[in-house]
Design a protein around this motif. Structure first.
Motif, mmCIF file in Angstrom:
data_model
loop_
_atom_site.group_PDB
_atom_site.id
_atom_site.type_symbol
_atom_site.label_atom_id
_atom_site.label_comp_id
_atom_site.label_asym_id
_atom_site.label_seq_id
_atom_site.Cartn_x
_atom_site.Cartn_y
_atom_site.Cartn_z
ATOM 1 N N ALA A 218 -88.490 -35.595 -0.445
ATOM 2 C CA ALA A 218 -87.872 -36.045 -1.689
ATOM 3 C C ALA A 218 -86.357 -36.126 -1.542
ATOM 4 N N ARG A 219 -85.758 -36.942 -2.409
ATOM 5 C CA ARG A 219 -84.305 -36.903 -2.570
ATOM 6 C C ARG A 219 -84.000 -36.402 -3.975
ATOM 7 N N PRO A 246 -91.268 -43.814 -2.670
ATOM 8 C CA PRO A 246 -90.209 -42.794 -2.667
ATOM 9 C C PRO A 246 -90.518 -41.650 -3.618
ATOM 10 N N VAL A 247 -90.028 -40.465 -3.278
ATOM 11 C CA VAL A 247 -90.167 -39.282 -4.126
ATOM 12 C C VAL A 247 -88.769 -38.856 -4.570
ATOM 13 N N LEU A 248 -88.554 -38.751 -5.869
ATOM 14 C CA LEU A 248 -87.267 -38.388 -6.434
ATOM 15 C C LEU A 248 -87.402 -37.107 -7.234
ATOM 16 N N LEU A 290 -92.515 -41.677 -7.345
ATOM 17 C CA LEU A 290 -92.932 -40.380 -7.859
ATOM 18 C C LEU A 290 -91.677 -39.625 -8.274
ATOM 19 N N VAL A 291 -91.714 -38.980 -9.429
ATOM 20 C CA VAL A 291 -90.571 -38.198 -9.907
ATOM 21 C C VAL A 291 -91.023 -36.770 -10.203
ATOM 22 N N ILE A 292 -90.344 -35.818 -9.594
ATOM 23 C CA ILE A 292 -90.534 -34.401 -9.897
ATOM 24 C C ILE A 292 -89.474 -34.035 -10.924
ATOM 25 N N LEU A 293 -89.905 -33.646 -12.111
ATOM 26 C CA LEU A 293 -88.975 -33.429 -13.217
ATOM 27 C C LEU A 293 -88.550 -31.974 -13.323
#
Length: 467
Positions: A218-219, A246-248, A290-293
Protein backbone atom coordinates in the motif's frame (compact mmCIF):
# COMPACT_ATOMS: atom_id res chain seq x y z
CA UNK A 1 -7.81 1.35 -19.48
CA UNK A 2 -10.84 -0.55 -20.78
CA UNK A 3 -12.80 -1.90 -17.82
CA UNK A 4 -13.65 -5.44 -18.85
CA UNK A 5 -13.79 -8.52 -16.66
CA UNK A 6 -10.54 -10.45 -16.92
CA UNK A 7 -9.74 -14.12 -16.36
CA UNK A 8 -7.34 -15.19 -13.66
CA UNK A 9 -3.69 -14.90 -14.59
CA UNK A 10 -1.11 -17.56 -13.80
CA UNK A 11 1.74 -15.21 -12.95
CA UNK A 12 2.85 -14.66 -9.39
CA UNK A 13 0.56 -11.65 -9.05
CA UNK A 14 -2.53 -13.64 -10.02
CA UNK A 15 -5.36 -14.08 -7.59
CA UNK A 16 -6.48 -17.32 -5.93
CA UNK A 17 -9.82 -15.95 -4.93
CA UNK A 18 -12.16 -16.33 -1.96
CA UNK A 19 -15.81 -16.22 -2.99
CA UNK A 20 -17.22 -12.82 -2.06
CA UNK A 21 -20.90 -13.02 -2.98
CA UNK A 22 -22.35 -10.21 -5.04
CA UNK A 23 -23.65 -8.90 -1.75
CA UNK A 24 -20.29 -9.25 -0.07
CA UNK A 25 -19.94 -11.51 2.92
CA UNK A 26 -17.06 -12.76 5.02
CA UNK A 27 -14.88 -15.59 3.76
CA UNK A 28 -16.31 -18.90 4.95
CA UNK A 29 -14.12 -20.83 7.38
CA UNK A 30 -15.03 -24.52 7.29
CA UNK A 31 -12.99 -25.59 10.34
CA UNK A 32 -14.31 -25.08 13.86
CA UNK A 33 -11.84 -24.30 16.67
CA UNK A 34 -8.89 -24.33 14.27
CA UNK A 35 -6.73 -22.30 16.69
CA UNK A 36 -7.65 -24.62 19.60
CA UNK A 37 -8.79 -21.74 21.77
CA UNK A 38 -11.48 -24.15 23.05
CA UNK A 39 -9.03 -26.97 23.72
CA UNK A 40 -9.66 -29.96 21.47
CA UNK A 41 -13.42 -29.37 21.09
CA UNK A 42 -14.72 -30.63 17.71
CA UNK A 43 -11.52 -32.66 17.12
CA UNK A 44 -11.16 -36.44 17.43
CA UNK A 45 -8.35 -38.96 17.51
CA UNK A 46 -8.38 -42.72 17.02
CA UNK A 47 -8.39 -44.79 20.21
CA UNK A 48 -4.65 -45.44 19.97
CA UNK A 49 -3.84 -41.73 19.38
CA UNK A 50 -4.98 -39.64 22.36
CA UNK A 51 -5.21 -35.88 21.77
CA UNK A 52 -5.02 -33.08 24.34
CA UNK A 53 -4.52 -29.31 24.48
CA UNK A 54 -0.91 -28.22 24.93
CA UNK A 55 0.00 -24.52 25.26
CA UNK A 56 -2.72 -23.46 22.84
CA UNK A 57 -2.04 -26.27 20.37
CA UNK A 58 -3.38 -29.77 19.83
CA UNK A 59 -0.98 -32.52 20.90
CA UNK A 60 -1.35 -36.10 19.67
CA UNK A 61 0.57 -39.05 21.14
CA UNK A 62 1.11 -41.35 18.17
CA UNK A 63 1.93 -45.04 18.74
CA UNK A 64 4.68 -46.93 16.94
CA UNK A 65 4.24 -50.17 15.05
CA UNK A 66 1.17 -49.31 12.94
CA UNK A 67 1.00 -50.71 9.41
CA UNK A 68 -1.00 -48.03 7.57
CA UNK A 69 -1.15 -44.24 7.63
CA UNK A 70 -4.80 -44.37 8.70
CA UNK A 71 -4.09 -46.69 11.63
CA UNK A 72 -3.32 -43.59 13.74
CA UNK A 73 -5.37 -40.50 12.93
CA UNK A 74 -6.84 -37.26 14.16
CA UNK A 75 -9.20 -34.87 12.45
CA UNK A 76 -12.47 -33.01 12.40
CA UNK A 77 -15.78 -34.32 11.08
CA UNK A 78 -18.21 -32.81 13.58
CA UNK A 79 -19.69 -30.62 12.39
CA UNK A 80 -19.39 -32.03 8.88
CA UNK A 81 -18.88 -29.42 6.18
CA UNK A 82 -19.82 -29.14 2.51
CA UNK A 83 -17.57 -29.48 -0.54
CA UNK A 84 -18.70 -28.40 -3.99
CA UNK A 85 -17.47 -30.11 -7.12
CA UNK A 86 -15.25 -27.86 -9.22
CA UNK A 87 -14.83 -25.28 -6.45
CA UNK A 88 -11.39 -24.28 -5.19
CA UNK A 89 -10.26 -24.61 -1.58
CA UNK A 90 -7.23 -23.72 0.53
CA UNK A 91 -6.08 -25.84 3.49
CA UNK A 92 -3.45 -24.32 5.79
CA UNK A 93 -2.04 -25.38 9.16
CA UNK A 94 1.00 -25.25 11.46
CA UNK A 95 2.62 -28.53 12.49
CA UNK A 96 5.67 -30.06 14.16
CA UNK A 97 6.67 -33.41 15.69
CA UNK A 98 9.10 -34.72 18.27
CA UNK A 99 10.95 -36.44 15.41
CA UNK A 100 10.97 -35.95 11.64
CA UNK A 101 8.04 -37.76 10.03
CA UNK A 102 6.31 -37.95 6.64
CA UNK A 103 2.54 -37.79 7.12
CA UNK A 104 -0.69 -37.41 5.13
CA UNK A 105 -3.56 -34.94 5.37
CA UNK A 106 -6.87 -35.46 3.59
CA UNK A 107 -10.09 -33.59 2.91
CA UNK A 108 -12.52 -36.37 2.14
CA UNK A 109 -15.96 -37.91 2.40
CA UNK A 110 -16.49 -38.84 6.07
CA UNK A 111 -18.14 -42.19 5.32
CA UNK A 112 -17.54 -45.17 3.04
CA UNK A 113 -15.84 -45.10 0.53
CA UNK A 114 -13.95 -42.10 2.11
CA UNK A 115 -13.31 -40.56 -1.33
CA UNK A 116 -10.69 -37.83 -1.12
CA UNK A 117 -10.81 -34.32 -2.60
CA UNK A 118 -7.28 -33.77 -1.21
CA UNK A 119 -4.75 -36.47 -0.29
CA UNK A 120 -1.51 -34.69 0.49
CA UNK A 121 1.79 -36.00 1.85
CA UNK A 122 3.78 -33.55 3.99
CA UNK A 123 6.99 -33.77 6.03
CA UNK A 124 7.31 -32.34 9.53
CA UNK A 125 10.35 -31.73 11.67
CA UNK A 126 10.89 -30.59 15.23
CA UNK A 127 10.41 -26.88 14.36
CA UNK A 128 6.94 -25.53 13.60
CA UNK A 129 6.24 -25.09 9.88
CA UNK A 130 3.32 -23.53 8.04
CA UNK A 131 1.76 -25.71 5.34
CA UNK A 132 -0.67 -24.56 2.65
CA UNK A 133 -2.37 -26.61 -0.07
CA UNK A 134 -4.72 -25.32 -2.78
CA UNK A 135 -7.00 -27.85 -4.45
CA UNK A 136 -10.15 -28.17 -6.56
CA UNK A 137 -12.80 -30.49 -5.15
CA UNK A 138 -13.84 -33.52 -7.19
CA UNK A 139 -16.64 -34.13 -4.66
CA UNK A 140 -20.10 -32.68 -4.17
CA UNK A 141 -21.08 -33.53 -0.60
CA UNK A 142 -22.37 -32.12 2.65
CA UNK A 143 -20.50 -34.78 4.64
CA UNK A 144 -16.81 -33.91 4.38
CA UNK A 145 -14.08 -34.25 6.99
CA UNK A 146 -10.46 -33.23 7.52
CA UNK A 147 -7.94 -35.87 8.64
CA UNK A 148 -4.30 -36.10 9.58
CA UNK A 149 -3.03 -39.66 9.04
CA UNK A 150 -0.07 -40.25 11.33
CA UNK A 151 0.62 -44.00 11.29
CA UNK A 152 2.39 -46.54 9.09
CA UNK A 153 5.91 -45.38 9.97
CA UNK A 154 9.11 -47.20 10.80
CA UNK A 155 10.46 -46.53 14.27
CA UNK A 156 8.78 -45.91 17.59
CA UNK A 157 6.01 -43.59 18.65
CA UNK A 158 6.26 -39.84 18.62
CA UNK A 159 4.32 -36.68 19.52
CA UNK A 160 2.63 -34.48 16.92
CA UNK A 161 1.49 -30.85 17.42
CA UNK A 162 -1.08 -29.01 15.28
CA UNK A 163 -2.22 -25.38 15.31
CA UNK A 164 -3.91 -22.62 13.29
CA UNK A 165 -5.87 -24.93 11.00
CA UNK A 166 -7.92 -23.23 8.28
CA UNK A 167 -9.94 -24.57 5.35
CA UNK A 168 -11.64 -21.98 3.14
CA UNK A 169 -13.44 -22.01 -0.18
CA UNK A 170 -12.07 -19.79 -2.96
CA UNK A 171 -13.45 -18.72 -6.31
CA UNK A 172 -13.55 -15.85 -8.80
CA UNK A 173 -14.34 -12.24 -7.79
CA UNK A 174 -17.75 -10.80 -8.65
CA UNK A 175 -18.06 -9.14 -12.04
CA UNK A 176 -17.57 -5.38 -11.86
CA UNK A 177 -15.47 -5.48 -8.69
CA UNK A 178 -12.12 -3.63 -8.67
CA UNK A 179 -10.43 -7.03 -8.75
CA UNK A 180 -12.26 -8.21 -11.84
CA UNK A 181 -11.43 -4.90 -13.55
CA UNK A 182 -7.69 -5.34 -13.10
CA UNK A 183 -4.98 -7.91 -13.67
CA UNK A 184 -3.03 -8.27 -10.42
CA UNK A 185 -1.84 -5.93 -7.67
CA UNK A 186 0.16 -2.79 -8.45
CA UNK A 187 3.82 -2.68 -7.40
CA UNK A 188 4.59 0.86 -6.25
CA UNK A 189 7.72 2.05 -8.15
CA UNK A 190 8.18 4.87 -5.65
CA UNK A 191 7.65 3.08 -2.34
CA UNK A 192 9.94 3.95 0.56
CA UNK A 193 11.96 0.69 0.25
CA UNK A 194 12.27 1.15 -3.51
CA UNK A 195 13.48 4.74 -3.17
CA UNK A 196 16.01 3.69 -0.52
CA UNK A 197 17.29 0.81 -2.65
CA UNK A 198 17.66 3.06 -5.69
CA UNK A 199 19.52 5.71 -3.66
CA UNK A 200 21.86 3.23 -1.91
CA UNK A 201 23.05 0.69 -4.51
CA UNK A 202 24.89 -2.40 -3.28
CA UNK A 203 24.27 -5.78 -1.73
CA UNK A 204 21.85 -4.56 0.93
CA UNK A 205 19.84 -2.66 -1.66
CA UNK A 206 19.63 -5.75 -3.86
CA UNK A 207 18.37 -7.83 -0.94
CA UNK A 208 15.74 -5.23 0.01
CA UNK A 209 14.71 -4.73 -3.60
CA UNK A 210 14.26 -8.46 -4.25
CA UNK A 211 12.46 -9.30 -1.00
CA UNK A 212 10.38 -6.16 -0.40
CA UNK A 213 10.51 -3.35 -2.95
CA UNK A 214 9.51 -5.56 -5.87
CA UNK A 215 6.32 -6.73 -4.08
CA UNK A 216 2.86 -5.10 -4.04
CA UNK A 217 2.20 -2.92 -1.00
CA UNK A 218 0.00 0.00 0.00
CA UNK A 219 0.86 3.66 -0.26
CA UNK A 220 -0.18 5.87 2.66
CA UNK A 221 -1.68 9.33 2.23
CA UNK A 222 -1.99 12.04 4.88
CA UNK A 223 -1.34 15.68 5.67
CA UNK A 224 2.16 15.36 4.23
CA UNK A 225 0.61 15.27 0.75
CA UNK A 226 0.47 18.98 -0.07
CA UNK A 227 -1.11 18.23 -3.46
CA UNK A 228 -3.43 15.36 -2.58
CA UNK A 229 -5.17 15.20 -5.96
CA UNK A 230 -1.88 15.28 -7.84
CA UNK A 231 -0.26 12.68 -5.61
CA UNK A 232 -3.20 10.27 -5.90
CA UNK A 233 -3.29 10.74 -9.66
CA UNK A 234 0.45 10.03 -9.84
CA UNK A 235 -0.13 6.72 -8.03
CA UNK A 236 -3.51 5.52 -9.29
CA UNK A 237 -2.99 6.71 -12.86
CA UNK A 238 0.00 4.46 -13.73
CA UNK A 239 -1.71 1.54 -11.96
CA UNK A 240 -4.80 2.10 -14.09
CA UNK A 241 -2.72 2.28 -17.27
CA UNK A 242 -1.01 -1.00 -16.34
CA UNK A 243 -4.35 -2.69 -15.48
CA UNK A 244 -3.10 -3.27 -11.93
CA UNK A 245 -4.95 -2.75 -8.64
CA UNK A 246 -3.50 -0.08 -6.30
CA UNK A 247 -3.91 -0.14 -2.52
CA UNK A 248 -4.18 3.21 -0.74
CA UNK A 249 -4.34 4.08 2.97
CA UNK A 250 -6.21 7.20 4.13
CA UNK A 251 -4.51 8.34 7.34
CA UNK A 252 -5.39 11.89 8.35
CA UNK A 253 -8.01 11.83 11.14
CA UNK A 254 -7.68 14.64 13.71
CA UNK A 255 -6.10 13.24 16.86
CA UNK A 256 -4.60 10.37 14.89
CA UNK A 257 -2.90 7.54 16.87
CA UNK A 258 -4.53 8.64 20.12
CA UNK A 259 -3.37 5.50 21.96
CA UNK A 260 0.15 5.00 20.59
CA UNK A 261 1.20 8.60 20.07
CA UNK A 262 4.08 7.86 17.69
CA UNK A 263 2.04 8.84 14.60
CA UNK A 264 0.08 11.71 16.11
CA UNK A 265 -1.26 14.50 13.96
CA UNK A 266 -3.95 14.63 11.32
CA UNK A 267 -6.28 17.22 9.85
CA UNK A 268 -6.94 20.46 11.73
CA UNK A 269 -10.53 19.58 12.53
CA UNK A 270 -13.73 17.91 11.37
CA UNK A 271 -14.43 20.33 8.52
CA UNK A 272 -10.86 20.10 7.24
CA UNK A 273 -10.98 16.31 7.37
CA UNK A 274 -14.23 16.12 5.45
CA UNK A 275 -12.78 18.34 2.73
CA UNK A 276 -9.65 16.17 2.60
CA UNK A 277 -11.66 12.93 2.32
CA UNK A 278 -13.88 14.34 -0.41
CA UNK A 279 -10.76 15.36 -2.34
CA UNK A 280 -9.26 11.88 -1.80
CA UNK A 281 -12.31 10.02 -3.10
CA UNK A 282 -12.80 12.41 -6.03
CA UNK A 283 -9.15 11.98 -7.05
CA UNK A 284 -9.60 8.21 -7.38
CA UNK A 285 -12.83 8.71 -9.28
CA UNK A 286 -13.97 5.77 -11.41
CA UNK A 287 -10.62 3.99 -11.41
CA UNK A 288 -10.38 0.62 -9.60
CA UNK A 289 -8.69 0.77 -6.19
CA UNK A 290 -8.67 -0.57 -2.65
CA UNK A 291 -8.70 1.92 0.23
CA UNK A 292 -7.82 1.12 3.84
CA UNK A 293 -9.59 3.77 5.89
CA UNK A 294 -7.84 5.21 8.93
CA UNK A 295 -5.93 2.42 10.68
CA UNK A 296 -6.25 2.62 14.50
CA UNK A 297 -9.35 4.81 14.25
CA UNK A 298 -11.73 2.33 15.88
CA UNK A 299 -9.27 1.02 18.47
CA UNK A 300 -8.29 4.58 19.44
CA UNK A 301 -11.85 5.33 20.54
CA UNK A 302 -10.96 3.76 23.89
CA UNK A 303 -8.25 6.41 24.40
CA UNK A 304 -10.49 9.39 23.59
CA UNK A 305 -12.14 10.57 26.81
CA UNK A 306 -13.94 13.63 25.44
CA UNK A 307 -17.42 12.56 24.31
CA UNK A 308 -17.69 15.35 21.74
CA UNK A 309 -14.35 14.35 20.21
CA UNK A 310 -15.40 10.71 20.11
CA UNK A 311 -18.70 11.56 18.42
CA UNK A 312 -16.88 13.74 15.90
CA UNK A 313 -14.63 10.83 15.00
CA UNK A 314 -17.64 8.60 14.41
CA UNK A 315 -19.19 11.29 12.18
CA UNK A 316 -15.96 11.67 10.18
CA UNK A 317 -15.60 7.93 9.59
CA UNK A 318 -19.26 7.70 8.55
CA UNK A 319 -18.77 10.61 6.15
CA UNK A 320 -15.65 9.02 4.67
CA UNK A 321 -17.33 5.68 3.99
CA UNK A 322 -20.26 7.44 2.33
CA UNK A 323 -18.05 9.64 0.14
CA UNK A 324 -15.93 6.76 -1.12
CA UNK A 325 -19.13 4.92 -2.00
CA UNK A 326 -20.54 7.95 -3.83
CA UNK A 327 -17.44 9.38 -5.49
CA UNK A 328 -15.25 6.29 -6.08
CA UNK A 329 -17.70 3.61 -7.28
CA UNK A 330 -14.99 1.16 -8.39
CA UNK A 331 -13.20 1.33 -5.04
CA UNK A 332 -13.58 -1.23 -2.27
CA UNK A 333 -13.20 0.61 1.06
CA UNK A 334 -12.19 -1.26 4.23
CA UNK A 335 -12.87 0.24 7.66
CA UNK A 336 -10.48 -0.32 10.55
CA UNK A 337 -11.21 -3.45 12.61
CA UNK A 338 -8.04 -3.22 14.77
CA UNK A 339 -6.41 -6.55 15.69
CA UNK A 340 -6.77 -9.56 17.94
CA UNK A 341 -5.07 -7.80 20.86
CA UNK A 342 -7.43 -4.86 20.80
CA UNK A 343 -10.34 -7.24 20.29
CA UNK A 344 -9.38 -8.94 23.54
CA UNK A 345 -8.86 -5.74 25.56
CA UNK A 346 -11.90 -3.85 24.24
CA UNK A 347 -14.13 -6.90 23.88
CA UNK A 348 -15.74 -8.27 20.74
CA UNK A 349 -19.20 -6.91 21.59
CA UNK A 350 -17.92 -3.36 22.15
CA UNK A 351 -15.76 -3.55 19.02
CA UNK A 352 -18.81 -4.56 17.00
CA UNK A 353 -20.86 -1.73 18.53
CA UNK A 354 -18.16 0.79 17.59
CA UNK A 355 -18.10 -0.50 14.01
CA UNK A 356 -21.88 -0.57 13.72
CA UNK A 357 -21.94 3.12 14.73
CA UNK A 358 -19.93 4.35 11.73
CA UNK A 359 -22.33 3.35 8.97
CA UNK A 360 -20.64 0.10 8.13
CA UNK A 361 -23.22 -0.57 5.42
CA UNK A 362 -21.25 1.88 3.23
CA UNK A 363 -17.98 -0.05 3.64
CA UNK A 364 -17.15 -2.97 1.40
CA UNK A 365 -15.30 -4.66 4.25
CA UNK A 366 -12.92 -4.44 7.20
CA UNK A 367 -9.14 -4.16 7.51
CA UNK A 368 -7.51 -6.03 10.37
CA UNK A 369 -4.02 -6.40 11.88
CA UNK A 370 -2.79 -3.23 10.15
CA UNK A 371 0.79 -2.51 11.29
CA UNK A 372 0.58 -5.41 13.74
CA UNK A 373 1.97 -8.92 14.01
CA UNK A 374 -0.77 -11.42 14.82
CA UNK A 375 -0.66 -14.53 12.66
CA UNK A 376 -3.07 -14.93 9.78
CA UNK A 377 -4.77 -17.93 11.41
CA UNK A 378 -5.45 -16.24 14.75
CA UNK A 379 -6.58 -13.09 12.94
CA UNK A 380 -9.11 -15.13 10.94
CA UNK A 381 -10.47 -16.57 14.19
CA UNK A 382 -10.77 -13.06 15.67
CA UNK A 383 -12.56 -11.76 12.57
CA UNK A 384 -14.98 -14.68 12.47
CA UNK A 385 -15.86 -13.95 16.10
CA UNK A 386 -16.29 -10.24 15.32
CA UNK A 387 -18.44 -10.91 12.27
CA UNK A 388 -20.77 -12.96 14.45
CA UNK A 389 -21.46 -9.77 16.46
CA UNK A 390 -21.87 -7.31 13.57
CA UNK A 391 -25.25 -6.24 12.27
CA UNK A 392 -24.04 -7.27 8.80
CA UNK A 393 -20.97 -9.56 8.51
CA UNK A 394 -18.25 -8.14 6.28
CA UNK A 395 -15.41 -9.56 4.20
CA UNK A 396 -11.99 -8.61 5.52
CA UNK A 397 -8.39 -8.10 4.50
CA UNK A 398 -5.42 -8.92 6.73
CA UNK A 399 -2.16 -6.99 6.89
CA UNK A 400 0.50 -9.70 6.56
CA UNK A 401 3.46 -7.38 6.03
CA UNK A 402 5.15 -8.36 9.31
CA UNK A 403 3.25 -11.33 10.76
CA UNK A 404 5.48 -14.21 9.57
CA UNK A 405 6.66 -14.96 13.11
CA UNK A 406 3.53 -13.79 14.91
CA UNK A 407 3.57 -11.21 17.74
CA UNK A 408 6.10 -10.69 20.50
CA UNK A 409 3.89 -10.59 23.56
CA UNK A 410 2.29 -7.17 23.94
CA UNK A 411 5.18 -5.36 22.24
CA UNK A 412 3.97 -3.63 19.06
CA UNK A 413 6.51 -0.87 18.35
CA UNK A 414 9.31 -2.27 16.15
CA UNK A 415 9.69 -5.48 18.20
CA UNK A 416 12.66 -7.72 17.52
CA UNK A 417 12.40 -11.08 15.81
CA UNK A 418 9.53 -10.28 13.44
CA UNK A 419 9.32 -11.58 9.87
CA UNK A 420 7.72 -10.81 6.52
CA UNK A 421 4.34 -12.52 6.02
CA UNK A 422 2.52 -13.70 2.91
CA UNK A 423 2.78 -11.38 -0.09
CA UNK A 424 -0.36 -9.76 -1.52
CA UNK A 425 -2.88 -12.30 -2.69
CA UNK A 426 -6.59 -12.89 -2.70
CA UNK A 427 -7.66 -15.69 -0.45
CA UNK A 428 -5.58 -17.26 2.31
CA UNK A 429 -8.61 -17.43 4.62
CA UNK A 430 -9.54 -13.76 4.16
CA UNK A 431 -10.83 -11.83 1.19
CA UNK A 432 -7.25 -10.67 0.66
CA UNK A 433 -3.86 -10.76 2.34
CA UNK A 434 -2.10 -7.42 1.80
CA UNK A 435 1.06 -5.63 2.79
CA UNK A 436 -0.67 -2.56 4.25
CA UNK A 437 2.17 -1.42 6.48
CA UNK A 438 5.22 -0.82 4.29
CA UNK A 439 7.83 -3.39 5.45
CA UNK A 440 10.83 -1.53 6.81
CA UNK A 441 8.90 1.62 7.71
CA UNK A 442 9.40 2.40 11.39
CA UNK A 443 6.58 2.47 13.95
CA UNK A 444 8.42 5.27 15.73
CA UNK A 445 11.54 5.83 17.82
CA UNK A 446 11.05 2.71 19.86
CA UNK A 447 11.94 -0.98 19.95
CA UNK A 448 14.60 -1.83 17.39
CA UNK A 449 14.47 1.47 15.48
CA UNK A 450 15.53 5.04 16.14
CA UNK A 451 13.72 6.34 13.04
CA UNK A 452 10.54 8.45 13.31
CA UNK A 453 7.23 6.79 12.45
CA UNK A 454 6.77 6.28 8.72
CA UNK A 455 10.49 6.60 7.95
CA UNK A 456 12.17 3.73 6.14
CA UNK A 457 14.78 1.92 8.22
CA UNK A 458 16.92 -0.49 6.15
CA UNK A 459 17.93 -2.47 9.24
CA UNK A 460 14.28 -3.09 10.10
CA UNK A 461 13.78 -4.30 6.53
CA UNK A 462 16.76 -6.65 6.76
CA UNK A 463 15.48 -8.00 10.07
CA UNK A 464 12.11 -8.81 8.49
CA UNK A 465 13.83 -10.55 5.61
CA UNK A 466 16.40 -12.53 7.61
CA UNK A 467 14.19 -13.59 10.54
Amino acid sequence: MRWIARGLVTAALAFGVVVPATTASAATELITNGAFSAGTANWWGTGNTPISPDAGQLKAVVPGGTANKWDAMLGQKTPAFALHQGHKYTLAFDARASAARTLVTTVQLNTTPFTGALNQTFSVGTATQRFRYDFTSSLETTQAELTFQLGGLAGGGYNFWLDNVSLTEVDSPPAGSPISLTNGFYVDPHSNPKKWADDNPGGTATTINNAIASKPMARWFGGWNTDLTGDINAYVGPADTADKLPVLVAYNLPGRDACGGHSSGGAAGEAAYKTWIQTFASAIGNRPALVILEPDSIGDLQCITDVNEKNARIRMLSFALLKFKELAPNTWTYADATNKGWGTSIGIAQMAANLNSIGLQNAHGLAVNVSNYYTTAETITYMNDLNNQLATPKPFVIDTSRNGNGPKGSEWCNPAGRKLGSVAQQGGGAEMLLWVKVPGDSDGQCGTSTKPAGTFDPQLALNLINN
